[in-house]
Design a protein around this motif. Structure first.
Motif, PDB file in Angstrom:
ATOM      1  N   GLN A 107      -0.017  -0.186   9.961  1.00  0.00           N
ATOM      2  CA  GLN A 107       0.964  -0.150   8.879  1.00  0.00           C
ATOM      3  C   GLN A 107       0.933  -1.552   8.260  1.00  0.00           C
ATOM      4  OE1 GLN A 107       4.416  -1.254   7.643  1.00  0.00           O
ATOM      5  NE2 GLN A 107       3.312  -0.171   6.048  1.00  0.00           N
ATOM      6  N   THR A 108       0.435  -1.638   7.045  1.00  0.00           N
ATOM      7  CA  THR A 108       0.144  -2.927   6.420  1.00  0.00           C
ATOM      8  C   THR A 108       1.126  -3.222   5.291  1.00  0.00           C
ATOM      9  OG1 THR A 108      -1.490  -1.848   4.984  1.00  0.00           O
ATOM     10  CG2 THR A 108      -2.283  -2.796   7.042  1.00  0.00           C
ATOM     11  N   GLN A 109       1.504  -4.509   5.181  1.00  0.00           N
ATOM     12  CA  GLN A 109       2.527  -4.919   4.224  1.00  0.00           C
ATOM     13  C   GLN A 109       2.088  -6.166   3.450  1.00  0.00           C
ATOM     14  OE1 GLN A 109       6.411  -5.298   6.060  1.00  0.00           O
ATOM     15  NE2 GLN A 109       6.108  -3.513   7.358  1.00  0.00           N
ATOM     16  N   PHE A 110       2.601  -6.277   2.223  1.00  0.00           N
ATOM     17  CA  PHE A 110       2.328  -7.397   1.323  1.00  0.00           C
ATOM     18  C   PHE A 110       3.562  -8.277   1.135  1.00  0.00           C
ATOM     19  CE2 PHE A 110      -1.063  -4.882  -1.133  1.00  0.00           C
ATOM     20  CZ  PHE A 110      -2.102  -5.712  -0.748  1.00  0.00           C
ATOM     21  N   TRP A 111       3.319  -9.562   0.889  1.00  0.00           N
ATOM     22  CA  TRP A 111       4.339 -10.465   0.353  1.00  0.00           C
ATOM     23  C   TRP A 111       3.712 -11.066  -0.905  1.00  0.00           C
ATOM     24  CZ3 TRP A 111       9.345 -11.198   0.736  1.00  0.00           C
ATOM     25  CH2 TRP A 111       9.929 -12.369   0.209  1.00  0.00           C
ATOM     26  N   ASP A 112       3.938 -10.415  -2.051  1.00  0.00           N
ATOM     27  CA  ASP A 112       3.329 -10.832  -3.319  1.00  0.00           C
ATOM     28  C   ASP A 112       4.258 -11.769  -4.084  1.00  0.00           C
ATOM     29  OD1 ASP A 112       0.954  -9.360  -3.092  1.00  0.00           O
ATOM     30  OD2 ASP A 112       1.919  -7.546  -3.842  1.00  0.00           O
ATOM     31  N   LYS A 147       9.976   1.427   7.026  1.00  0.00           N
ATOM     32  CA  LYS A 147      11.419   1.232   7.141  1.00  0.00           C
ATOM     33  C   LYS A 147      11.811   0.705   8.518  1.00  0.00           C
ATOM     34  CE  LYS A 147      12.967   4.682   3.747  1.00  0.00           C
ATOM     35  NZ  LYS A 147      13.672   5.976   3.558  1.00  0.00           N
ATOM     36  N   GLY A 148      11.052   1.025   9.528  1.00  0.00           N
ATOM     37  CA  GLY A 148      11.340   0.568  10.875  1.00  0.00           C
ATOM     38  C   GLY A 148      10.705  -0.766  11.214  1.00  0.00           C
ATOM     39  N   LEU A 149       9.966  -1.339  10.281  1.00  0.00           N
ATOM     40  CA  LEU A 149       9.290  -2.611  10.501  1.00  0.00           C
ATOM     41  C   LEU A 149       9.675  -3.558   9.375  1.00  0.00           C
ATOM     42  CD1 LEU A 149       5.830  -1.102  11.462  1.00  0.00           C
ATOM     43  CD2 LEU A 149       7.345  -2.332  13.032  1.00  0.00           C
ATOM     44  N   ASP A 150      10.919  -4.023   9.413  1.00  0.00           N
ATOM     45  CA  ASP A 150      11.449  -4.872   8.348  1.00  0.00           C
ATOM     46  C   ASP A 150      10.993  -6.305   8.587  1.00  0.00           C
ATOM     47  OD1 ASP A 150      13.012  -6.381   6.545  1.00  0.00           O
ATOM     48  OD2 ASP A 150      14.570  -4.841   6.543  1.00  0.00           O
ATOM     49  N   THR A 151       9.880  -6.651   8.004  1.00  0.00           N
ATOM     50  CA  THR A 151       9.272  -7.962   8.207  1.00  0.00           C
ATOM     51  C   THR A 151      10.168  -9.087   7.730  1.00  0.00           C
ATOM     52  OG1 THR A 151       7.052  -7.005   8.053  1.00  0.00           O
ATOM     53  CG2 THR A 151       7.243  -9.382   7.677  1.00  0.00           C
ATOM     54  N   TYR A 152      10.806  -8.888   6.587  1.00  0.00           N
ATOM     55  CA  TYR A 152      11.676  -9.937   6.035  1.00  0.00           C
ATOM     56  C   TYR A 152      12.810 -10.259   7.004  1.00  0.00           C
ATOM     57  CZ  TYR A 152      14.480 -12.572   2.675  1.00  0.00           C
ATOM     58  OH  TYR A 152      15.195 -13.571   2.050  1.00  0.00           O
ATOM     59  N   LYS A 153      13.497  -9.234   7.514  1.00  0.00           N
ATOM     60  CA  LYS A 153      14.616  -9.457   8.413  1.00  0.00           C
ATOM     61  C   LYS A 153      14.147 -10.010   9.758  1.00  0.00           C
ATOM     62  CE  LYS A 153      17.968  -6.152   6.549  1.00  0.00           C
ATOM     63  NZ  LYS A 153      18.810  -4.969   6.849  1.00  0.00           N
ATOM     64  N   PRO A 187      11.366  -6.182  -4.233  1.00  0.00           N
ATOM     65  CA  PRO A 187      12.599  -6.974  -4.138  1.00  0.00           C
ATOM     66  C   PRO A 187      12.340  -8.357  -3.540  1.00  0.00           C
ATOM     67  CG  PRO A 187      12.936  -4.748  -3.299  1.00  0.00           C
ATOM     68  CD  PRO A 187      11.469  -4.918  -3.474  1.00  0.00           C
ATOM     69  N   SER A 188      13.215  -9.301  -3.861  1.00  0.00           N
ATOM     70  CA  SER A 188      13.048 -10.668  -3.373  1.00  0.00           C
ATOM     71  C   SER A 188      13.331 -10.796  -1.887  1.00  0.00           C
ATOM     72  CB  SER A 188      13.964 -11.616  -4.152  1.00  0.00           C
ATOM     73  OG  SER A 188      15.323 -11.264  -3.962  1.00  0.00           O
ATOM     74  N   ASN A 189      14.018  -9.811  -1.305  1.00  0.00           N
ATOM     75  CA  ASN A 189      14.372  -9.862   0.111  1.00  0.00           C
ATOM     76  C   ASN A 189      13.673  -8.769   0.918  1.00  0.00           C
ATOM     77  OD1 ASN A 189      15.739  -7.673  -0.901  1.00  0.00           O
ATOM     78  ND2 ASN A 189      17.658  -8.096   0.182  1.00  0.00           N
ATOM     79  N   SER A 190      12.488  -8.377   0.478  1.00  0.00           N
ATOM     80  CA  SER A 190      11.747  -7.356   1.212  1.00  0.00           C
ATOM     81  C   SER A 190      10.251  -7.504   0.967  1.00  0.00           C
ATOM     82  CB  SER A 190      12.172  -5.948   0.777  1.00  0.00           C
ATOM     83  OG  SER A 190      11.393  -4.964   1.443  1.00  0.00           O
ATOM     84  N   ASP A 197      12.790  11.742  -4.220  1.00  0.00           N
ATOM     85  CA  ASP A 197      13.414  10.569  -3.608  1.00  0.00           C
ATOM     86  C   ASP A 197      12.352   9.661  -2.987  1.00  0.00           C
ATOM     87  OD1 ASP A 197      15.894  11.452  -4.363  1.00  0.00           O
ATOM     88  OD2 ASP A 197      16.469  12.201  -2.384  1.00  0.00           O
ATOM     89  N   LEU A 198      11.330  10.257  -2.424  1.00  0.00           N
ATOM     90  CA  LEU A 198      10.230   9.481  -1.857  1.00  0.00           C
ATOM     91  C   LEU A 198       9.498   8.714  -2.951  1.00  0.00           C
ATOM     92  CD1 LEU A 198       8.325   8.668   0.460  1.00  0.00           C
ATOM     93  CD2 LEU A 198       7.080  10.826   0.064  1.00  0.00           C
ATOM     94  N   VAL A 199       9.255   9.366  -4.076  1.00  0.00           N
ATOM     95  CA  VAL A 199       8.590   8.704  -5.198  1.00  0.00           C
ATOM     96  C   VAL A 199       9.414   7.513  -5.683  1.00  0.00           C
ATOM     97  CG1 VAL A 199       7.781   8.958  -7.579  1.00  0.00           C
ATOM     98  CG2 VAL A 199       7.377  10.790  -5.923  1.00  0.00           C
ATOM     99  N   SER A 200      10.717   7.708  -5.775  1.00  0.00           N
ATOM    100  CA  SER A 200      11.594   6.614  -6.221  1.00  0.00           C
ATOM    101  C   SER A 200      11.530   5.432  -5.255  1.00  0.00           C
ATOM    102  CB  SER A 200      13.045   7.109  -6.344  1.00  0.00           C
ATOM    103  OG  SER A 200      13.147   8.101  -7.348  1.00  0.00           O
ATOM    104  N   TYR A 201      11.519   5.726  -3.970  1.00  0.00           N
ATOM    105  CA  TYR A 201      11.426   4.654  -2.972  1.00  0.00           C
ATOM    106  C   TYR A 201      10.081   3.931  -3.091  1.00  0.00           C
ATOM    107  CZ  TYR A 201      11.853   2.191   1.459  1.00  0.00           C
ATOM    108  OH  TYR A 201      11.932   1.189   2.419  1.00  0.00           O
ATOM    109  N   MET A 202       9.020   4.696  -3.245  1.00  0.00           N
ATOM    110  CA  MET A 202       7.689   4.108  -3.365  1.00  0.00           C
ATOM    111  C   MET A 202       7.580   3.252  -4.621  1.00  0.00           C
ATOM    112  SD  MET A 202       5.555   7.447  -2.020  1.00  0.00           S
ATOM    113  CE  MET A 202       4.003   6.950  -2.774  1.00  0.00           C
ATOM    114  N   ASP A 203       8.219   3.670  -5.698  1.00  0.00           N
ATOM    115  CA  ASP A 203       8.184   2.882  -6.932  1.00  0.00           C
ATOM    116  C   ASP A 203       8.852   1.525  -6.757  1.00  0.00           C
ATOM    117  OD1 ASP A 203       6.736   4.097  -9.010  1.00  0.00           O
ATOM    118  OD2 ASP A 203       8.308   5.587  -9.328  1.00  0.00           O
ATOM    119  N   LYS A 204       9.693   1.402  -5.750  1.00  0.00           N
ATOM    120  CA  LYS A 204      10.378   0.132  -5.480  1.00  0.00           C
ATOM    121  C   LYS A 204       9.676  -0.680  -4.397  1.00  0.00           C
ATOM    122  CE  LYS A 204      14.967  -1.769  -4.386  1.00  0.00           C
ATOM    123  NZ  LYS A 204      16.395  -1.438  -4.113  1.00  0.00           N
ATOM    124  N   TYR A 205       9.147   0.010  -3.377  1.00  0.00           N
ATOM    125  CA  TYR A 205       8.622  -0.705  -2.214  1.00  0.00           C
ATOM    126  C   TYR A 205       7.117  -0.520  -1.954  1.00  0.00           C
ATOM    127  CZ  TYR A 205      13.513  -1.448  -0.887  1.00  0.00           C
ATOM    128  OH  TYR A 205      14.830  -1.819  -0.868  1.00  0.00           O
TER     129      TYR A 205
END
Length: 259
Positions: free
Chosen positions: A57-62, A171-177, A69-72, A111-119
């Motif tokens: 499960q791979t994540q970006f900090w762009d 959602k279960g791997l909140d890198t920022y937090k 979002p600035s906090n995710s 709802d999934l599409v909306s979440y993906m458009d944000k994250y």
């Protein structure tokens, strides 16, 4: 699926080893089936992931340009790996769909599409193309969600399951937090060690070592590795150490804010 751990102050995968139930119509797998990458079997089945048995499960900090979002952190994808750092890619051109948004909406997943458009966002602003790329390159290489593994298969059903599962893991791997809980926060002046960053992230990954990536000395990617018992949608996930060595410096790593 997830439980709140007050001692960590964030959402965490409950022991990272719980079976993560879904409503997928995949064939039932016996609880005795082996974990991927931990069995001598070389036979792919609907209940055994092979050859892509490790999942990232791979994540970006762009930050240039900024995405999300600035906090995710944001989602990069969910990738199968051949248990050794190599991987298959673009495995089924007949299912390399170019209408991911339409597929998800037709499955009542707006709802999934909306979440993906944000994250789950593209650095160039073309989210749809990014999702198409991730599905075509990685999703089509996961043997436990091939159409033949479904009971009463409906066309493109596996696409929605793949994107939902990736989002659920994210959602279960909140890198920022996880980083913030260890005092590692975005800054234009502070620097951090690779050891401190990895230790902070291991706390949400059942103690397993994660992979971190840097660009020009700045932290920009995190990869969480898993082995899976059963199919990838409602199988049992086990956190494992990274199969890839990080090229980040041991110290002096910047974690710059999303301005």
């Amino acid at each position: 699926m997830f439980q709140f751990n007050p001692s960590k102050g964030m959402l965490a995968l409950a022991a990272m080893n719980l079976i993560t139930g879904t409503t997928a119509n995949l064939k039932t797998c016996a609880s005795s089936s082996g974990f991927s990458c931990q069995s001598s079997s070389t036979t792919p089945t609907c209940c055994f992931n092979y050859p892509g048995g490790a999942f990232l499960q791979t994540q970006f900090w762009d930050t240039d340009p900024v995405t999300g979002p600035s906090n995710s952190w944001t989602i990069h994808g969910l990738w199968p790996d051949n248990c050794d750092g190599t991987y298959e890619a673009n495995c089924d051109s007949s299912r390399a769909y170019t209408n991911i948004t339409e597929i998800l909406q037709a499955q009542d997943r707006s709802d999934l599409v909306s979440y993906m458009d944000k994250y789950w966002v593209d650095i160039n602003g073309d989210n749809e193309s990014f999702w198409e790329h991730e599905w075509g390159k990685h999703g089509t290489c996961i043997n436990t969600i091939e159409p033949s593994c479904y009971t009463g298969y409906e066309s493109q059903e596996e696409v929605g399951d793949y994107f939902q599962k990736t989002v659920d893991l994210f959602k279960g791997l909140d890198t920022y937090k996880a980083l913030a809980a260890a005092g590692i926060t975005p800054s234009n002046s502070k620097t951090y060690t690779a050891g401190a960053i990895k230790a902070a992230l291991a706390k949400v990954h059942d103690g397993a070592e994660v992979y971190i990536s840097c660009s020009s000395g700045k932290l920009n990617q995190v990869w969480y590795f898993f082995n899976v018992q059963g199919n990838i949608i409602d199988g049992k996930y086990e956190a494992v150490d990274s199969l890839t060595s990080s090229a980040c410096s041991k110290s002096g790593i910047k974690y710059v804010p999303k301005n």
